[in-house]
Scaffold this active site. Structure first.
Site, short mmCIF file in Angstrom:
data_model
loop_
_atom_site.label_atom_id
_atom_site.label_comp_id
_atom_site.label_asym_id
_atom_site.label_seq_id
_atom_site.Cartn_x
_atom_site.Cartn_y
_atom_site.Cartn_z
CB THR A 30 -0.95 0.04 1.22
OG1 THR A 30 -0.19 -0.15 2.41
CG2 THR A 30 -2.03 -1.01 1.13
CD GLN A 103 -0.55 -12.78 3.90
OE1 GLN A 103 -0.22 -11.75 4.47
NE2 GLN A 103 -1.61 -13.47 4.28
CB ILE A 105 -0.92 -11.07 -6.38
CG1 ILE A 105 -1.85 -9.86 -6.25
CG2 ILE A 105 -1.41 -12.22 -5.49
CD1 ILE A 105 -3.29 -10.12 -6.70
CG ASP A 106 2.69 -6.24 -5.27
OD1 ASP A 106 3.83 -6.75 -5.23
OD2 ASP A 106 2.13 -5.77 -4.27
CG HIS A 123 -2.33 -15.28 -1.40
ND1 HIS A 123 -2.62 -14.28 -0.51
CD2 HIS A 123 -2.49 -16.44 -0.71
CE1 HIS A 123 -2.93 -14.81 0.67
NE2 HIS A 123 -2.85 -16.11 0.58
CB CYS A 131 -3.20 -22.39 -19.99
SG CYS A 131 -4.36 -23.75 -20.29
CB CYS A 156 -4.86 -22.27 -23.49
SG CYS A 156 -3.21 -22.90 -23.85
ZN LIG Z 1 -3.34 -24.62 -22.21
#
Ligand SMILES: [Zn+2]
Length: 251
Positions: A30, A103, A105-106, A123, A131, A156
């Site tokens: 943040t 944790q 995801i950035d 995470h 895919c 995909c």
């Molecule tokens: Zn695939």
């Protein structure tokens, strides 16, 4: 100016540690302008997250998930690692921290210069997609171009499977390999530093508990109190960047 006693204590614990682990949550990011999804007023109090089962079941849910991801795109692109990320990277560079369990995801720990093999993402990561069937990797920008052209959720090219950001959604199984690595690093650590996590999301929040039970010193740096403050050896309810930056000696 003399060091704040809490920060001086943290610096001393880092100094004495032979093998530390840093565990990061939304609070460190943040400070780079990344919104905290779970906090009061955060994105998920305004729109509920899309459950993994819904993503699998409904083209409309997949389209909505992708619309939201693309809407977040500029915020993510503009975000850069802050002083907290730089302090963590410096601990890794010095050989103090063997691993960073996150944790988030950035991708900001990678952007701060930490090698991917030192980062355990509990995470997943939203800066790319994969895919769900064959794990082929897809870049967000290319998916966005196609989405804007035809309005359908990406599939995909190789196997026809659903393509999703490489994150762990609600209702989706935790990543086995990341959980295994996080446990190994936690059990090997003599110092476990939590930075910017309120420790409410399980099973991720179990790692600091495990470290403490295993005899590690537990430090929590978080603006708000957490559920583990009473068992921690040191709790600093302050900004992450300033606290870690000062303790490590990084601007
Ligand atoms: Zn695939």
């Amino acid at each position: 100016m003399p060091l704040d006693p809490g920060i001086a204590k943290l610096a001393e614990l880092i100094d004495r540690s032979g093998r530390a682990v840093v565990f990061t949550g939304a609070g460190i990011s943040t400070e780079s302008g990344i919104p905290d999804f779970r906090s009061p007023g955060g994105i998920w109090t305004r729109m509920s997250p899309i459950d993994f089962a819904d993503f699998l079941a409904s083209e409309e849910a997949r389209r909505e998930a992708w619309r939201r991801r693309f809407a977040l795109g500029e915020t993510l692109c503009a975000a850069a690692p802050n002083r907290g990320h730089r302090a963590v990277a410096e601990l890794v560079r010095r050989g103090k921290a063997a691993a960073v369990i996150t944790q988030n995801i950035d991708g900001l720990h990678q952007a701060s210069g930490i090698a991917a093999e030192r980062i355990v993402e509990l995470h997943g990561n939203t800066t790319y997609a994969a895919c769900l069937d064959c794990a082929a990797r897809y870049e967000i920008d290319r998916l966005r171009e196609a989405f804007e052209r035809d309005g359908t959720a990406p599939r995909c090219a190789g196997c026809g499977g659903f393509v999703k950001t490489a994150t762990i959604s609600f209702g989706q199984a935790m990543p086995v390999e990341a959980m295994r690595r996080a446990e190994i690093e936690t059990l090997a650590a003599d110092l476990f530093i939590v930075a910017g996590s309120s420790l409410v999301v399980y099973p991720a929040a179990g790692f600091p508990e495990l470290a403490k039970r295993n005899g590690a010193t537990l430090v929590i740096v978080n603006r708000e109190p957490t559920g583990l403050d009473t068992v921690a050896d040191l709790v600093l309810n302050r900004a992450i960047g300033e606290t870690l930056g000062t303790a490590v000696g990084v601007d």
